[in-house]
Write a protein that holds these residues in place. Sequence first.
Motif: not given
Length: 199
Positions: A105, A109, A126, A129-131, A135, A144-146, A149-150
């Motif tokens: 993951r 990036n 991307s 990466f956003h899983t 980030i 943390s990603p939302k 996002d993925p």
Amino acid sequence: MSGEPLLKIKATTAAEVCFHFDLDPEPRSLLADSMSPREFLAALIAAKQPRAGIDFIAHALRPREAIWWGCLCVQHACGSDLSAPDKAACKVAVRWVLQPTEENRAAANTPAEAAGPASPAGSLASAAFHTGGNIAPPKTPHVSPKPFDPAKAVARAVTLASTKADPARIVETQRLYLELGIGIAEGQFAFTEAKNITA
């Protein structure tokens, strides 16, 4: 459309999925509270709204299946005709699908940024990466990603891919990609062919 159950979609109603993304007025008018995901997808196809269907599938599938679907669409659209940054981005996306580890993951990036968000391959990297994980750039506070996002990145990747396969037939290509996504949701098209994309 096949009548096979959508094994890879956990939501019981289409409305549960649509809550997480912006749906334009025309496809939204097709949505009823009790509709199943399969029923809503059939309505979108009948109404020639494949773009909304792409958003729906991207948000309905788990990230691993969604990113794999995006990889198949990019392969169809571009084949081996990829720039070096796009090829690197595709490779890291597929690597994460095959082995969704934190290491893979995080490694997505740099290729994602090199290919850029206007590239279908860059969007897929991307998405990987956003899983999860962090980030944020190094030596900065954790971010943390939302949650979706993925999904948003996959929807962007599939939509962009549909413009590259045959610019004169974008809507037809989007329907093809939507039907491929439905196949993924049914449990078809497993990850076993992934190495062909990483070559």
